[in-house]
Design an enzyme around this catalytic site. Structure first.
Site, PDB file in Angstrom:
ATOM      1  N   TYR A 292     -56.402  -1.339  51.484  1.00 58.97           N
ATOM      2  CA  TYR A 292     -55.848  -2.096  50.359  1.00 58.97           C
ATOM      3  C   TYR A 292     -54.933  -3.209  50.859  1.00 58.97           C
ATOM      4  CZ  TYR A 292     -52.701  -3.045  46.410  1.00 58.97           C
ATOM      5  OH  TYR A 292     -51.940  -3.657  45.444  1.00 58.97           O
TER       6      TYR A 292
ATOM      7  N   THR B 104     -49.068  -7.646  47.325  1.00 59.82           N
ATOM      8  CA  THR B 104     -48.373  -6.357  47.350  1.00 59.82           C
ATOM      9  C   THR B 104     -47.370  -6.278  48.486  1.00 59.82           C
ATOM     10  OG1 THR B 104     -48.706  -3.972  47.727  1.00 59.82           O
ATOM     11  CG2 THR B 104     -50.320  -5.454  48.708  1.00 59.82           C
TER      12      THR B 104
END
Length: 299
Positions: free
Chosen positions: A136, A111
């Site tokens: 995350y 990401t």
């Protein structure tokens, strides 16, 4: 050649499995695609993973899409994210390594969040410093580090910008709506990067075909978008304008606290957040863009 897609029931995984099956569907194709999801196996359970590796054929390519998505979490959620974003990957690859079944290619879904949002920076490429903030992002970087330390010549790390498609609009809606009411901050001209889901499939197809070397790549559309673009593609007629000065004031107040979730999201709204895909586009044309949604789905 056998290809395993883990996380195959997710938004990206299901789209990718369908795309690759169609792309390589002919009687002379040398590729066999298998999809595996958390419904089929508990990737956090080392014994289950070992059993799967032992009882299944060798996979030449593993596309690892398992992960907690659409929610970045707070500090108390770290163990959850660590289990899903890191331990699942570690369990699978070390189990394969134990019996000499490490694939020749490992494609890992990461990401752009691992760069971290900074009020003073607007463009983040693959050479930018990494400063993950949310659980995350922190655990995605931990997984990247594991891959680089253990399988340095076999990895393709793909850092996705926020993903969207005609069927999956969450990353557009959360940036432009409060409930059913559209909103824009200031003039709505700040720019951001997004990633059409079809561009992910195009990249992975070319990796499978040996047309892209092992490396780390930002995956984003060739175009950058304004918040006005995001509102336009939804045909949003009633839009609340939020003065940028108000959010800047909230940011100054929140900057003295540990409320990272609020700070991250305010930075996204008041600055440009661009993640160029120049590097990957030297190998493949990422042709899908936001305006394609008008053709596919009148929102």
């Amino acid at each position: 050649m056998r290809v395993l897609i883990t996380g195959a029931s997710g938004i990206i995984g299901s789209s990718l499995l369908s795309f690759l099956t169609k792309e390589f569907h002919n009687k002379n194709s040398k590729y066999i695609f298998d999809g595996l999801s958390s419904k089929d196996i508990d990737f956090t359970n080392l014994n289950d993973v070992r059993s799967f590796i032992n009882n299944n054929p060798f996979y030449d390519i593993i596309i690892f899409l398992v992960g907690l998505a659409h929610f970045k979490g707070v500090d108390k959620d770290y163990s959850n994210f660590n289990a899903i974003n890191y331990l699942t990957l570690k369990n699978l690859l070390l189990s394969a390594q134990d019996i000499n079944k490490v694939p020749s290619k490992i494609i890992f879904a990461s990401t752009i969040s691992i760069y971290g949002e900074k009020i003073s920076q607007e463009v983040y490429d693959e050479s930018s410093s990494l400063n993950p903030i949310s659980p995350y992002a922190v655990t995605k970087l931990k997984a990247e580090t594991f891959l680089k330390q253990n399988f340095p010549n076999k990895i393709w790390i793909l850092r996705f910008a926020p993903v969207y498609s005609a069927e999956f609009l969450l990353n557009i809606i959360r940036r432009t709506r409060i409930g059913f009411l559209g909103y824009r901050v200031g003039s709505g001209k700040n720019q951001l990067s997004l990633c059409h889901i079809d561009n992910i499939s195009l990249v992975i197809k070319e990796i499978i075909k040996n047309n892209i070397p092992a490396d780390i790549y930002n995956i984003s559309d060739k175009d950058y978008y304004t918040y006005n673009d995001l509102l336009s593609v939804q045909n949003q007629k009633f839009v609340l304008r939020i003065p940028k000065s108000i959010l800047k004031l909230i940011y100054k107040i929140s900057n003295s606290t540990n409320f990272n979730f609020l700070k991250e999201n305010i930075i996204k709204l008041i600055t440009n957040n661009i993640y160029p895909s120049t590097k990957i586009r030297s190998y493949v044309d990422l042709s899908s863009v936001l305006t394609d949604l008008r053709i596919k789905n009148d929102i």
